[in-house]
Write an enzyme that holds these catalytic residues in place. Structure first.
Site, PDB file in Angstrom:
ATOM      1  N   GLU A 165       5.287   9.834  -3.774  1.00 35.05           N
ATOM      2  CA  GLU A 165       4.470   8.653  -4.072  1.00 35.05           C
ATOM      3  C   GLU A 165       4.800   8.030  -5.424  1.00 35.05           C
ATOM      4  O   GLU A 165       5.004   6.799  -5.533  1.00 35.05           O
ATOM      5  CB  GLU A 165       2.987   9.011  -4.029  1.00 35.05           C
ATOM      6  CG  GLU A 165       2.507   9.468  -2.663  1.00 35.05           C
ATOM      7  CD  GLU A 165       1.055   9.824  -2.667  1.00 35.05           C
ATOM      8  OE1 GLU A 165       0.271   9.109  -3.301  1.00 35.05           O
ATOM      9  OE2 GLU A 165       0.700  10.812  -2.031  1.00 35.05           O
ATOM     10  N   HIS A 203       0.938   5.120   1.254  1.00 33.99           N
ATOM     11  CA  HIS A 203       0.238   6.027   2.172  1.00 33.99           C
ATOM     12  C   HIS A 203       0.935   7.390   2.113  1.00 33.99           C
ATOM     13  O   HIS A 203       2.175   7.442   2.162  1.00 33.99           O
ATOM     14  CB  HIS A 203       0.238   5.475   3.605  1.00 33.99           C
ATOM     15  CG  HIS A 203      -0.518   6.337   4.569  1.00 33.99           C
ATOM     16  ND1 HIS A 203      -1.901   6.349   4.619  1.00 33.99           N
ATOM     17  CD2 HIS A 203      -0.082   7.252   5.461  1.00 33.99           C
ATOM     18  CE1 HIS A 203      -2.279   7.246   5.527  1.00 33.99           C
ATOM     19  NE2 HIS A 203      -1.199   7.802   6.053  1.00 33.99           N
ATOM     20  N   ASN A 248       0.846  -1.195   0.000  1.00 33.19           N
ATOM     21  CA  ASN A 248       0.000   0.000   0.000  1.00 33.19           C
ATOM     22  C   ASN A 248       0.881   1.245   0.000  1.00 33.19           C
ATOM     23  O   ASN A 248       1.966   1.258   0.572  1.00 33.19           O
ATOM     24  CB  ASN A 248      -0.892  -0.003   1.258  1.00 33.19           C
ATOM     25  CG  ASN A 248      -1.806   1.206   1.343  1.00 33.19           C
ATOM     26  OD1 ASN A 248      -2.513   1.524   0.399  1.00 33.19           O
ATOM     27  ND2 ASN A 248      -1.764   1.889   2.481  1.00 33.19           N
TER      28      ASN A 248
HETATM   29  C1  GRF Z   1      -2.833   9.046  -2.944  1.00 31.86           C
HETATM   30  O1  GRF Z   1      -2.557  10.249  -2.255  1.00 31.86           O
HETATM   31  C2  GRF Z   1      -2.396   7.886  -2.094  1.00 31.86           C
HETATM   32  O2  GRF Z   1      -1.266   8.156  -1.305  1.00 31.86           O
HETATM   33  C3  GRF Z   1      -3.567   7.681  -1.215  1.00 31.86           C
HETATM   34  O3  GRF Z   1      -4.706   7.944  -2.013  1.00 31.86           O
HETATM   35  C4  GRF Z   1      -4.331   8.820  -3.067  1.00 31.86           C
HETATM   36  C5  GRF Z   1      -4.690   8.147  -4.363  1.00 31.86           C
HETATM   37  O4  GRF Z   1      -4.460   9.009  -5.402  1.00 31.86           O
HETATM   38  N1  GRF Z   1      -3.575   6.342  -0.678  1.00 31.86           N
HETATM   39  P1  GRF Z   1      -4.488   8.420  -6.909  1.00 31.86           P
HETATM   40  O5  GRF Z   1      -5.829   7.739  -7.093  1.00 31.86           O
HETATM   41  O6  GRF Z   1      -3.347   7.459  -7.034  1.00 31.86           O
HETATM   42  O7  GRF Z   1      -4.328   9.637  -7.758  1.00 31.86           O
END
Ligand code: GRF
Length: 201
Positions: free
Chosen positions: A181, A110, A108
């Site tokens: 991310e 986060h 996952n």
């Molecule tokens: C991201 O900020 C992720 O960290 C969190 O939910 C959001 C999803 O964004 N878990 P996306 O759908 O990948 O644009």
């Protein structure tokens, strides 16, 4: 070849980062076998379709109970020969039976430096609102293995991001996505695909 399923609920920018990494050969031995959302209108499904990736919608509310939903998810993952399940903004709490079936094979992303700003109720913008409220100078993102808790599994990668003057939750969210991310999620998948990372009980 590592066959992955990416589970999504929203815009799919993390999914896009994985797609881009596969398509630019940064993830040579990874195949996105399918994308699964709990929401028909998730733009992430559109992104998958645009890249000829099977885009499935499996909604918990279409099943009698969570166990029936879990059985369908496990059946679908098995049909696609999935080796690794990647939660990329997936907002459904996984049933324990699904976590057990794929123990050590679910990760996952986060949007904070766990253990800060995580756990029940911390998702999406709420995470960044809490970081700004607390006044932290550094935040970031974490990729971790999924266990039977919420954001409690073993940490794989983290990347820090500075909080800047006048940041709003939206501005901070965008910076954490772009600078953290979208970098560490494909990297974590690469490490797993190359056998360099695995979860030990
Ligand atoms: C991201 O900020 C992720 O960290 C969190 O939910 C959001 C999803 O964004 N878990 P996306 O759908 O990948 O644009």
């Amino acid at each position: 070849m590592l066959n992955i399923a990416v589970l999504v609920s929203g815009g799919g920018t993390n999914l896009q980062a994985i797609i881009d990494a596969v398509e630019n050969n940064s993830l040579p031995n990874v195949n996105i076998s399918c994308v699964i959302s709990n929401r028909k209108d998730a733009y992430a499904l559109t992104r998958a379709t645009e890249h000829n990736i099977p885009a499935l919608c499996i909604r918990p509310k279409d099943y009698a109970d969570r166990e029936a939903y879990s059985e369908q998810m496990i059946k679908t993952l098995s049909e696609y020969g999935i080796d690794l399940v990647v939660l990329a903004g997936f907002l459904v709490v996984l049933p324990a039976s699904l976590v057990k079936a794929y123990e050590g094979r679910i990760i996952n992303i986060h949007p904070s430096l766990i253990p800060s700003f995580c756990g029940d109720g911390f998702y999406g913008l709420k995470v960044h609102e809490a970081a700004l409220q607390r006044g932290v100078k550094v935040t970031g993102a974490t990729v971790h293995f999924v266990d039977d808790g919420t954001d409690t599994g073993p940490i794989i990668l983290q990347k820090a991001v500075y909080v800047e003057e006048n940041d709003t939750p939206e501005i901070l969210q965008k910076r954490v996505m772009e600078s953290a991310e979208w970098i560490i999620l494909p990297e974590a998948i690469r490490l797993i695909a190359e056998g360099k990372v695995k979860m030990h009980k």
